[in-house]
Motif scaffolding. Structure first.
Motif, PDB file in Angstrom:
ATOM      1  N   GLN A 145       0.830  -1.200   0.000  1.00 35.40           N
ATOM      2  CA  GLN A 145       0.000   0.000   0.000  1.00 35.40           C
ATOM      3  C   GLN A 145       0.872   1.260   0.000  1.00 35.40           C
ATOM      4  OE1 GLN A 145      -2.641  -0.305   3.376  1.00 35.40           O
ATOM      5  NE2 GLN A 145      -3.650  -2.143   2.594  1.00 35.40           N
ATOM      6  N   ILE A 146       1.913   1.232   0.818  1.00 37.22           N
ATOM      7  CA  ILE A 146       2.812   2.387   0.919  1.00 37.22           C
ATOM      8  C   ILE A 146       3.496   2.658  -0.425  1.00 37.22           C
ATOM      9  CG2 ILE A 146       4.993   3.190   1.926  1.00 37.22           C
ATOM     10  CD1 ILE A 146       4.124   1.781   4.538  1.00 37.22           C
ATOM     11  N   VAL A 147       4.056   1.601  -1.033  1.00 34.46           N
ATOM     12  CA  VAL A 147       4.751   1.770  -2.303  1.00 34.46           C
ATOM     13  C   VAL A 147       3.792   2.258  -3.387  1.00 34.46           C
ATOM     14  CG1 VAL A 147       5.981   0.572  -4.160  1.00 34.46           C
ATOM     15  CG2 VAL A 147       6.535   0.083  -1.773  1.00 34.46           C
ATOM     16  N   SER A 148       2.593   1.698  -3.415  1.00 36.76           N
ATOM     17  CA  SER A 148       1.605   2.110  -4.409  1.00 36.76           C
ATOM     18  C   SER A 148       1.268   3.586  -4.272  1.00 36.76           C
ATOM     19  CB  SER A 148       0.332   1.264  -4.249  1.00 36.76           C
ATOM     20  OG  SER A 148      -0.627   1.619  -5.229  1.00 36.76           O
ATOM     21  N   GLN A 149       1.136   4.073  -3.034  1.00 37.74           N
ATOM     22  CA  GLN A 149       0.808   5.481  -2.823  1.00 37.74           C
ATOM     23  C   GLN A 149       1.992   6.393  -3.130  1.00 37.74           C
ATOM     24  OE1 GLN A 149      -1.757   6.677   0.443  1.00 37.74           O
ATOM     25  NE2 GLN A 149      -2.227   4.536   0.885  1.00 37.74           N
ATOM     26  N   ILE A 150       3.201   5.892  -2.895  1.00 38.33           N
ATOM     27  CA  ILE A 150       4.381   6.680  -3.276  1.00 38.33           C
ATOM     28  C   ILE A 150       4.425   6.834  -4.802  1.00 38.33           C
ATOM     29  CG2 ILE A 150       6.911   6.690  -3.413  1.00 38.33           C
ATOM     30  CD1 ILE A 150       6.954   5.339  -0.670  1.00 38.33           C
ATOM     31  N   ILE A 151       4.164   5.732  -5.510  1.00 39.47           N
ATOM     32  CA  ILE A 151       4.144   5.773  -6.977  1.00 39.47           C
ATOM     33  C   ILE A 151       3.109   6.781  -7.472  1.00 39.47           C
ATOM     34  CG2 ILE A 151       3.601   4.444  -9.070  1.00 39.47           C
ATOM     35  CD1 ILE A 151       4.809   1.989  -7.679  1.00 39.47           C
ATOM     36  N   ASN A 152       1.969   6.847  -6.777  1.00 41.00           N
ATOM     37  CA  ASN A 152       0.893   7.763  -7.174  1.00 41.00           C
ATOM     38  C   ASN A 152       1.332   9.228  -7.156  1.00 41.00           C
ATOM     39  OD1 ASN A 152      -0.951   5.724  -7.613  1.00 41.00           O
ATOM     40  ND2 ASN A 152      -1.923   5.897  -5.614  1.00 41.00           N
ATOM     41  N   GLN A 153       2.287   9.560  -6.292  1.00 38.66           N
ATOM     42  CA  GLN A 153       2.688  10.963  -6.187  1.00 38.66           C
ATOM     43  C   GLN A 153       3.958  11.278  -6.984  1.00 38.66           C
ATOM     44  OE1 GLN A 153       3.271  11.844  -2.002  1.00 38.66           O
ATOM     45  NE2 GLN A 153       5.355  11.065  -1.990  1.00 38.66           N
ATOM     46  N   LEU A 154       4.446  10.296  -7.760  1.00 36.29           N
ATOM     47  CA  LEU A 154       5.620  10.536  -8.591  1.00 36.29           C
ATOM     48  C   LEU A 154       5.218  11.228  -9.894  1.00 36.29           C
ATOM     49  CD1 LEU A 154       7.548   7.144  -8.201  1.00 36.29           C
ATOM     50  CD2 LEU A 154       7.901   9.282  -6.941  1.00 36.29           C
ATOM     51  N   GLY A 155       6.200  11.842 -10.532  1.00 40.63           N
ATOM     52  CA  GLY A 155       5.944  12.529 -11.791  1.00 40.63           C
ATOM     53  C   GLY A 155       6.554  11.796 -12.957  1.00 40.63           C
ATOM     54  N   ASN A 156       7.788  12.130 -13.307  1.00 45.36           N
ATOM     55  CA  ASN A 156       8.461  11.529 -14.455  1.00 45.36           C
ATOM     56  C   ASN A 156       9.624  10.635 -14.049  1.00 45.36           C
ATOM     57  OD1 ASN A 156       6.840  12.846 -16.428  1.00 45.36           O
ATOM     58  ND2 ASN A 156       7.979  14.733 -16.053  1.00 45.36           N
ATOM     59  N   ASP A 157       9.647  10.201 -12.811  1.00 44.77           N
ATOM     60  CA  ASP A 157      10.755   9.395 -12.316  1.00 44.77           C
ATOM     61  C   ASP A 157      10.685   7.964 -12.856  1.00 44.77           C
ATOM     62  OD1 ASP A 157      11.670  11.507 -10.387  1.00 44.77           O
ATOM     63  OD2 ASP A 157       9.692  11.111  -9.554  1.00 44.77           O
ATOM     64  N   ARG A 158      11.853   7.344 -13.004  1.00 43.55           N
ATOM     65  CA  ARG A 158      11.915   5.937 -13.394  1.00 43.55           C
ATOM     66  C   ARG A 158      11.977   5.090 -12.136  1.00 43.55           C
ATOM     67  NH1 ARG A 158      16.587   6.523 -17.992  1.00 43.55           N
ATOM     68  NH2 ARG A 158      17.761   7.173 -16.151  1.00 43.55           N
ATOM     69  N   ILE A 159      11.298   3.948 -12.139  1.00 43.23           N
ATOM     70  CA  ILE A 159      11.240   3.113 -10.938  1.00 43.23           C
ATOM     71  C   ILE A 159      11.527   1.646 -11.265  1.00 43.23           C
ATOM     72  CG2 ILE A 159       9.615   4.629  -9.746  1.00 43.23           C
ATOM     73  CD1 ILE A 159       7.352   2.777 -10.539  1.00 43.23           C
ATOM     74  N   GLY A 160      12.044   0.937 -10.258  1.00 47.10           N
ATOM     75  CA  GLY A 160      12.283  -0.491 -10.365  1.00 47.10           C
ATOM     76  C   GLY A 160      11.924  -1.136  -9.028  1.00 47.10           C
ATOM     77  N   ILE A 161      11.797  -2.458  -9.018  1.00 42.12           N
ATOM     78  CA  ILE A 161      11.402  -3.172  -7.791  1.00 42.12           C
ATOM     79  C   ILE A 161      12.301  -4.381  -7.567  1.00 42.12           C
ATOM     80  CG2 ILE A 161       9.546  -4.374  -6.564  1.00 42.12           C
ATOM     81  CD1 ILE A 161       7.530  -2.860  -8.283  1.00 42.12           C
ATOM     82  N   VAL A 162      12.730  -4.539  -6.323  1.00 42.35           N
ATOM     83  CA  VAL A 162      13.520  -5.691  -5.885  1.00 42.35           C
ATOM     84  C   VAL A 162      12.806  -6.318  -4.691  1.00 42.35           C
ATOM     85  CG1 VAL A 162      15.654  -6.338  -4.686  1.00 42.35           C
ATOM     86  CG2 VAL A 162      15.755  -4.847  -6.686  1.00 42.35           C
TER      87      VAL A 162
END
Length: 240
Positions: free
Chosen positions: A53-70
């Protein structure tokens, strides 16, 4: 009918093309703890689900950043390479569970080392690692791994999910709790948040620690960090 079938198989993209666009942002890797202790329910609905839930909400407030998951437990596992597709990232995020990594423990150092490979050392793009964990049963070497990450220009924010009082680890069958995890002496295991270990890792890169129970505080912490991290321009491809 035959012509229609052939066209369907070929799947022509009439009026569409791939184009390169300029974006300005940073590279972010989310490292998710998937050890069995993350099944504890001292944070509702469970430590792992709260982490998602936390990660999903952080993603929601991002703009043009690139993201990856481990994902990591006793070892680290690459879930999603660096991307600008947040929809795909959320899909992979929801698929994460405690069976994705077979070896148990909380190898924070392995998670840091694998996350570092997601970043281009030669790139000037700012690098942020967000680690979500209860910090318990962590392996030795996490602090030195964080110090190495700092040399590579990585900043680490750690998010602690769990309580210092702790909780038993439920073992479910078809969604129903049948028992609780026990140790070699047949005693019920109580797993507790290790705030100190996570704080030490964050300090090694001049990052910060935040308690994951308060989602609003987490989002504020991450937003403040992003506001103070230099954005750089990079290229990405998208369908136009």
């Amino acid at each position: 009918a035959l012509i229609g079938l052939i066209l369907g198989l070929v799947n022509p993209k009439i009026g569409t093309k791939m184009e390169t666009v300029k974006r300005e942002g940073i590279d972010i890797v989310f490292a998710m703890d998937v050890s069995k202790s993350m099944l504890a329910e001292d944070v509702a609905p469970s430590r792992l689900e709260k982490s998602k839930q936390i990660v999903s909400q952080i993603i929601n407030q991002l703009g043009n950043d690139r993201i990856g998951i481990v994902a990591y437990a006793g070892s680290a596992f690459p879930v999603l390479p660096i991307t600008t597709d947040y929809g795909v990232a959320k899909m992979f995020l929801q698929s994460i569970n405690t069976d994705i990594v077979s070896s148990q423990g909380t190898s924070l150092d392995e998670a840091i080392k694998l996350s570092a490979t997601y970043f281009d050392e030669k790139s000037k793009t700012s690098k942020l690692l967000i680690m979500i964990s209860d910090g318990e049963d962590h392996s030795e070497g996490a602090e030195s791994a964080a110090e190495e990450a700092n040399k590579l220009g990585m900043k680490i924010i750690t998010i602690g999910v769990g309580t210092e009082k702790g909780s038993a680890i439920p073992l479910r069958v078809n969604g129903v709790v049948e028992s609780f995890k026990r140790d070699n002496n047949n005693e019920v295991v109580i797993t507790k948040l290790n705030k100190e270990g996570l704080t030490t890792i964050a300090k090694a890169t001049k990052g910060g620690y935040v308690d994951g129970k308060n989602t609003k505080a987490v989002l504020k912490k991450v937003k403040n960090a992003l506001d103070n991290i230099q954005k750089t321009e990079f290229e990405s491809t998208q369908m136009a």
